[in-house]
Design an enzyme around this catalytic site. Structure first.
Site, PDB file in Angstrom:
ATOM      1  N   SER A 262       0.928  -1.312   0.114  1.00 46.32           N
ATOM      2  CA  SER A 262      -0.012   0.027   0.116  1.00 46.32           C
ATOM      3  C   SER A 262       0.530   1.356  -0.095  1.00 46.32           C
ATOM      4  O   SER A 262       1.471   1.920   0.877  1.00 46.32           O
ATOM      5  CB  SER A 262      -0.707   0.381   1.182  1.00 46.32           C
ATOM      6  N   SER A 263       0.536   2.000  -0.535  1.00 49.89           N
ATOM      7  CA  SER A 263       1.447   3.677  -0.201  1.00 49.89           C
ATOM      8  C   SER A 263       0.861   3.766   1.064  1.00 49.89           C
ATOM      9  O   SER A 263       2.591   5.008   0.935  1.00 49.89           O
ATOM     10  CB  SER A 263       0.836   4.359  -2.239  1.00 49.89           C
ATOM     11  N   GLY A 311       9.058   4.270   2.975  1.00 52.65           N
ATOM     12  CA  GLY A 311       8.807   4.737   1.567  1.00 52.65           C
ATOM     13  C   GLY A 311       7.678   5.004   1.511  1.00 52.65           C
ATOM     14  O   GLY A 311       6.478   4.520   0.633  1.00 52.65           O
ATOM     15  N   SER A 316      10.705   6.749  -8.401  1.00 51.25           N
ATOM     16  CA  SER A 316      11.538   7.372  -9.276  1.00 51.25           C
ATOM     17  C   SER A 316      10.483   7.405 -10.759  1.00 51.25           C
ATOM     18  O   SER A 316      10.954   8.215 -11.269  1.00 51.25           O
ATOM     19  CB  SER A 316      12.352   6.355  -9.639  1.00 51.25           C
ATOM     20  N   CYS A 318       7.045   7.798  -8.952  1.00 50.99           N
ATOM     21  CA  CYS A 318       5.980   7.943  -7.899  1.00 50.99           C
ATOM     22  C   CYS A 318       5.828   9.820  -7.857  1.00 50.99           C
ATOM     23  O   CYS A 318       6.763  10.791  -8.307  1.00 50.99           O
ATOM     24  CB  CYS A 318       6.674   7.514  -6.412  1.00 50.99           C
ATOM     25  N   ARG A 381      13.359   1.130  -9.873  1.00 53.78           N
ATOM     26  CA  ARG A 381      13.592   0.760 -11.236  1.00 53.78           C
ATOM     27  C   ARG A 381      15.296   0.631 -11.427  1.00 53.78           C
ATOM     28  O   ARG A 381      15.737  -0.178 -12.368  1.00 53.78           O
ATOM     29  CB  ARG A 381      14.149   2.780 -10.955  1.00 53.78           C
ATOM     30  N   TRP A 405       6.773   1.613 -15.410  1.00 52.86           N
ATOM     31  CA  TRP A 405       5.766   1.777 -15.147  1.00 52.86           C
ATOM     32  C   TRP A 405       5.421   2.213 -14.168  1.00 52.86           C
ATOM     33  O   TRP A 405       5.704   0.871 -13.329  1.00 52.86           O
ATOM     34  CB  TRP A 405       4.749   1.934 -16.362  1.00 52.86           C
ATOM     35  N   ARG A 417      -3.584  -1.100  -4.183  1.00 53.44           N
ATOM     36  CA  ARG A 417      -2.574  -0.036  -3.416  1.00 53.44           C
ATOM     37  C   ARG A 417      -2.698   1.061  -3.525  1.00 53.44           C
ATOM     38  O   ARG A 417      -2.564   2.238  -2.095  1.00 53.44           O
ATOM     39  CB  ARG A 417      -1.600  -0.380  -5.188  1.00 53.44           C
TER      40      ARG A 417
HETATM   41  P1  RVP Z   1      12.507   2.752  -6.841  1.00 52.42           P
HETATM   42  O1  RVP Z   1      13.270   1.697  -6.783  1.00 52.42           O
HETATM   43  O2  RVP Z   1      12.138   4.292  -6.857  1.00 52.42           O
HETATM   44  O3  RVP Z   1      11.740   3.121  -8.493  1.00 52.42           O
HETATM   45  O4  RVP Z   1      11.080   2.580  -6.317  1.00 52.42           O
HETATM   46  C1  RVP Z   1      10.017   1.415  -6.293  1.00 52.42           C
HETATM   47  C2  RVP Z   1       9.076   1.989  -5.373  1.00 52.42           C
HETATM   48  O5  RVP Z   1       8.232   3.625  -5.646  1.00 52.42           O
HETATM   49  C3  RVP Z   1       8.547   1.125  -5.006  1.00 52.42           C
HETATM   50  O6  RVP Z   1       8.497  -0.429  -4.463  1.00 52.42           O
HETATM   51  C4  RVP Z   1       6.742   1.202  -4.628  1.00 52.42           C
HETATM   52  O7  RVP Z   1       6.541   1.617  -3.437  1.00 52.42           O
HETATM   53  C5  RVP Z   1       6.557   3.225  -5.481  1.00 52.42           C
HETATM   54  N1  RVP Z   1       6.139   3.020  -5.750  1.00 52.42           N
HETATM   55  C6  RVP Z   1       5.475   1.671  -6.875  1.00 52.42           C
HETATM   56  N2  RVP Z   1       4.209   2.573  -8.109  1.00 52.42           N
HETATM   57  C7  RVP Z   1       4.262   3.865  -7.533  1.00 52.42           C
HETATM   58  C8  RVP Z   1       3.493   4.377  -7.874  1.00 52.42           C
HETATM   59  O8  RVP Z   1       3.216   4.593  -9.437  1.00 52.42           O
HETATM   60  N3  RVP Z   1       3.807   6.057  -7.582  1.00 52.42           N
HETATM   61  N4  RVP Z   1       5.853   4.295  -6.459  1.00 52.42           N
END
Ligand code: RVP
Length: 497
Positions: A262-263, A311, A316, A318, A381, A405, A417
């Protein structure tokens, strides 16, 4: 009136590690990267430990079964995403659990009446020179023979002729039964001077191929993350909406650990769902999150979470902070939650590991997150750049990129989520883009691990707990941040006047 937290919200880029004294018994090859994944009584060995502190994000674009296999072979763990049907997610879990090192599912397959021309095309497409001839051309059809690039020459043989005319028929092939072990298969390959050993089930259907060239493969991965039956471990993401149906199906399929995804994990829904899982399936570890402060960590730890992810808004892809104004710099969040984890340990005698999730841009950020108290990291990422991730690969003028994405993007539409008032995804919280292609996970992760090991050596640490307790970090000014980068003109840049 609102409460103002006066401490500035900081990111990893604002910190550097200071070297500590390195003793002669500390070397990169002996640094220990083992780390707890799940809650345990202090002083006892946790039920699951990662062999290296890496997990892959619970995302469509990232955690495929193929990536989960590669990561577990390198000692880490993937969480297969739940933004798919329960049946599909369970099938993905099964695929990882059924993986047998050295036993490959044949990807180069033809029917006996296919022409040699078709065979040439299939071999060119897969890049492999051994094809299974099965009754229906599928990887698990009845095996009728094998044909290799040594069995025909495109100029000498009629490419319109059938494959059956050049294959070695099953009657002349050495093959093994379904219970053969890897060491037995390898012994047979070497004793009988075979290049390939087909493994068949009791009805003669092809299960796997074992290749002599893969003999050394297993030796490349001394730190595989396996269960008691030596099967690779795999995690699965779950949500607070359909967990009562999803959890039993995932456990049936063999998932080793679950994680609520979950966010914003600081909610009664998540606490209730964690409590439900612990009540009905006490033997399965379940993580919770995401949180950004100690109060929320303690809330989930008290609800029974076996680890907590940290977090919000730093990923990246988000845009939650832009859209909702919610989040916290990842460094501040990890430091605050780590302090709460340690206080919880003092109070209860139980250690609940924490995971720094998202916002890790450079390899050295992993070392910073661990030094600040994270027990392991989760990255999206980073893993999306590898061959094993789900995104398609495209050529560009300067090389290749892969698609990546967010789960909150219109492409993924992961409303489970991103709870937005129970009305589906009303607005986007993630973007859809590209990341630079980085090749094979095994090679990329080996490099990251090598950097982590040498950083730990510079900090005088032989283990991650030692690193956490002795690391010294300094804040960097804008000026010293500039100083961190090379300031000469690089050789491949043409000099300017
Ligand atoms: P990063 O490693 O910086 O790409 O971040 C990955 C994390 O970002 C995921 O594990 C999740 O917690 C979060 N996420 C995934 N989708 C989204 C979004 O669409 N905002 N954020």
């Amino acid at each position: 009136m609102a409460q103002i937290i006066t401490e500035v919200s900081r990111t990893f880029n604002e910190f550097l590690l200071l070297p500590n004294r390195t003793r002669t018994d500390t070397s990169a090859t002996t640094v220990e990267l083992r780390t707890p994944l799940v809650r345990h009584v202090v002083g006892e060995v946790p039920a699951i430990e990662l062999q290296s502190p890496f997990t892959s994000a619970i995302m469509q674009a990232v955690s495929t079964p193929e990536l989960a296999i590669a990561l577990a072979r390198n000692g880490g763990l993937s969480f297969l995403h739940h933004n798919q049907s329960i049946a599909d997610q369970a099938a993905a879990v099964r695929e990882v659990k059924n993986f047998k090192a050295g036993f490959v599912t044949s990807d180069t397959n033809v029917r006996p009446d296919d022409s040699l021309g078709v065979l040439v095309d299939v071999m060119r497409h897969t890049g492999h020179s051994t094809a299974a001839v099965t009754h229906d051309g599928s990887p698990n059809g009845s095996l009728l023979g094998l044909v290799t690039s040594r069995d025909f020459h495109p100029q000498r043989h009629d490419l319109d002729g059938p494959v059956s005319g050049r294959m070695t028929a099953i009657a002349d092939l050495t093959h093994a039964g379904p219970d053969v072990t890897l060491s037995e298969a390898n012994a047979q390959l070497w004793d009988e001077r075979l290049d390939c050993l087909p493994v068949l089930d009791a009805d003669g259907r092809l299960q796997h191929l074992v290749f002599r060239s893969d003999y050394t493969d297993n030796k490349r991965f001394p730190n595989q993350l396996v269960d008691a039956a030596k099967r690779l471990r795999v995690g699965a993401g779950i949500n607070t909406h359909d967990y009562q149906e999803r959890v039993p199906a995932l456990l049936e399929a063999g998932a080793d650990v679950l994680c609520f995804d979950s966010s914003d994990g600081y909610s009664d829904w998540q606490a209730q769902a964690v409590t439900w899982v612990k009540k009905h399936y006490p033997e399965i570890p379940v993580g919770g999150g995401n949180v950004v402060d100690g109060e929320a960590f303690t809330f989930l730890a008290e609800a029974g979470a076996d680890f907590v992810k940290v977090g919000v808004g730093g990923g990246s892809i988000c845009i939650t902070r832009d859209q909702k104004g919610i989040g916290r710099g990842q460094a501040s969040a990890v430091l605050d939650v780590a302090a709460a984890r340690d206080a919880f340990r003092e109070r209860t005698g139980e250690y609940v590991p924490i995971c720094s999730d998202g916002g890790l841009v450079h390899d050295y950020h992993v070392a910073l997150a661990l030094a600040m108290g994270a027990d392991f990291v989760m990255m999206g990422r980073y893993f999306a750049r590898f061959d094993q991730a789900a995104g398609a690969k495209f050529p560009t003028r300067d090389g290749f990129v892969k698609e990546y994405w967010g789960e909150g993007s219109n492409r993924a539409r992961n409303w489970q989520r991103y709870g937005q008032g129970g009305q589906g995804l009303i607005f986007e919280e993630g973007v859809d883009g590209y990341v630079p292609y980085a090749g094979d996970l095994n090679e990329g992760l080996a490099l990251t691990i090598a950097k982590l090991r040498t950083t730990m050596v510079s900090c005088g640490s032989r283990t991650l707990p030692e690193f956490q307790s002795t690391a010294r970090l300094t804040l960097v000014s804008d000026q010293s941040f500039q100083e961190s980068h090379a300031t000469v003109t690089l050789r491949d840049t043409p000099p300017t006047a």
